[in-house]
Design a protein around this motif. Structure first.
Motif, short mmCIF file in Angstrom:
data_model
loop_
_atom_site.label_atom_id
_atom_site.label_comp_id
_atom_site.label_asym_id
_atom_site.label_seq_id
_atom_site.Cartn_x
_atom_site.Cartn_y
_atom_site.Cartn_z
N ASP A 302 0.85 -1.19 0.00
CA ASP A 302 0.00 0.00 0.00
C ASP A 302 0.88 1.23 0.00
O ASP A 302 1.70 1.44 0.91
CB ASP A 302 -0.91 0.00 1.23
N VAL A 303 0.75 2.05 -1.03
CA VAL A 303 1.58 3.25 -1.17
C VAL A 303 0.71 4.48 -0.93
O VAL A 303 -0.29 4.68 -1.62
CB VAL A 303 2.21 3.31 -2.59
N TYR A 304 1.09 5.29 0.03
CA TYR A 304 0.38 6.55 0.32
C TYR A 304 1.00 7.63 -0.54
O TYR A 304 2.15 8.05 -0.33
CB TYR A 304 0.47 6.90 1.80
N GLN A 336 -4.33 6.14 -1.46
CA GLN A 336 -3.27 5.14 -1.57
C GLN A 336 -3.54 4.21 -2.74
O GLN A 336 -4.68 4.01 -3.14
CB GLN A 336 -3.13 4.34 -0.28
N SER A 341 6.57 1.80 -3.60
CA SER A 341 6.78 3.19 -3.16
C SER A 341 8.08 3.77 -3.71
O SER A 341 8.12 4.92 -4.17
CB SER A 341 6.77 3.27 -1.63
#
Length: 453
Positions: A302-304, A336, A341
């Motif tokens: 999960d990339v914010y 997200q 990332s």
């Protein structure tokens, strides 16, 4: 056998198996008919014995008048018949072979018994007549059986080779017909090498194993072609891009070594070499990244987007200050995505660095995160020199530079936008670029989103 092709091995195996099956079949038919014929003879003898006994009992007061003419009556030849009393005296007889004995002491009454001799088969029965026991013996030779088996033998000798020929011919046709598509595949594969990997095998809509094999080979060739293209591209890109800095380094060293110089000149020469070495190092890193195998299924996280946006801006702030560029961030929405990332930060930094490099001094570069039409969007816009329309489609090509002199001064390799495009594809996203000369450029990263209304 080990040196033979599979096709020829199958033909040999087919001949051996068919021959073995036909021999077993012939022996089975021969034995079955022999048993059947023998059983038929015994049945006929049994009927004849019972008929004669019935006549004898019927005319027992004058049994000698009974004629043993069953050969004509039953059309069964030859028949040997004789009547024997309890004292083993022959009372009435036709010609009877000497090798058939007349001992009947062990016979059970009213039961027909069969005995086999070398050349004859005997049926005999013990019965009562005129209050005494008598024995009737009826025999025949193996002539009928021998003739029948001999005829069958000749038939089998004649027909088995014919069946075998047809069977082998059919097997030959099936094997060659089955292997013909494989031979075509082999012939086509022989014409495919490292320079002709774009060729493909001919396939059809059939769902058989041969067609599926051709499809899988085509898939393999496609993967090989991609791998070869990457290797060739890497080699050509590396040789193309490394040639210039290596030439500069060599020329700088040769000029420096021609005569003694003071320390400032040596420092200047070393600084030039160092800059070129850094360019080489960056080029190799970028080329290796582009040559990596694409895999979008492993290690997803999960990339914010807001976090990596702030990180990218923070890391490029000093570079923007040197260029007198104001970096502005506008985080309208926090969201997200599934991805990598580090790679996404590389893509954002590459676009930001280009925006800073090609912006006019004391102008601004803005990065904005927002949700548009249900998609997650990262927008980077500058107020710089822009990109000509005829060059906008080429911007993602390797080593392409819109302003070669400025790009070289900034240490660029011409691979930044290619890397951005690859990272975008890894995340199943889109990249959109719009630009106008002397007004600026806007780049958008668009990620498909699941937005809850």
């Amino acid at each position: 056998m080990n040196n033979l092709s599979i096709k020829r091995k199958l033909l040999i195996y087919n001949i051996i198996i068919q021959t073995f099956i036909l021999i077993i079949l012939a022996l089975s038919i021969y034995k079955t008919l022999q048993i059947s014929t023998l059983d038929k003879i015994e049945t006929s003898l049994k009927v004849i014995v019972l008929d004669i006994v019935d006549d004898l009992v019927k005319h027992q007061d004058n049994y000698l008048i009974v004629d043993f003419n069953e050969e004509k009556e039953y059309k069964f030849k030859p028949l040997y018949i004789r009547l024997i009393d309890k004292n083993q005296k022959i009372l009435k007889s036709t010609y009877f072979p000497d090798e058939i004995h007349k001992n009947f002491r062990k016979l059970s009454k009213d039961i027909i018994n069969f005995k086999k001799f070398d050349n004859y088969i005997l049926s005999e029965i013990k019965f009562s007549m005129l209050k005494d026991d008598y024995v009737l013996q009826v025999a025949t030779d193996y002539k009928i059986l021998n003739e029948t088996m001999q005829n069958l033998f000749y038939i089998l000798i004649f027909i088995i080779p014919i069946i075998l020929i047809f069977s082998i011919t059919g097997g030959y046709f099936l094997v060659y017909k089955s292997f013909k598509p494989i031979e075509e595949i082999l012939n086509n594969l022989k014409n495919i090498n490292s320079t002709t990997l774009s060729k493909r095998l001919t396939t059809s809509q059939k769902q058989d194993e041969i067609n599926m094999l051709a499809i899988e080979i085509n898939s393999l060739l496609e993967r090989l072609e991609i791998s070869f293209e990457k290797i060739n591209q890497f080699s050509s890109d590396a040789s193309h891009e490394l040639k210039t800095p290596l030439t500069i380094i060599r020329g700088e060293i040769e000029i420096t070594l021609r005569k003694d110089r003071d320390s400032s000149e040596y420092k200047k020469s070393l600084q030039t070499c160092l800059n070129e070495v850094m360019i080489i190092q960056q080029t190799i890193d970028d080329l290796l990244f582009l040559a990596k195998k694409e895999n979008t299924s492993n290690n997803l996280e999960d990339v914010y987007i807001d976090e990596i946006t702030f990180e990218a801006v923070k890391e490029l702030k000093p570079f923007a200050n040197i260029r007198a560029i104001d970096l502005k961030t506008q985080i309208n929405d926090v969201f997200q995505v599934k991805g990598y990332s580090k790679l996404l930060k590389i893509a954002i930094k590459n676009i930001l660095k280009n925006a800073i490099t090609y912006s006019y001094k004391e102008s601004s570069v803005e990065i904005k995160n927002s949700i548009e039409d249900g998609n997650y969007v990262i927008t980077i816009s500058d107020k710089g020199i822009g990109i000509p329309k005829d060059e906008q489609k080429k911007i993602f090509e390797k080593f392409y530079r819109t302003d070669k002199s400025r790009n070289k001064e900034s240490g660029g390799t011409g691979l930044g936008m290619s890397i951005v495009e690859k990272i975008t594809k890894l995340h199943n996203a889109k990249i959109e670029l719009s630009s106008e000369e002397k007004k600026g450029t806007t780049v958008k990263f668009i990620f498909k989103g699941n937005i809850d209304e």
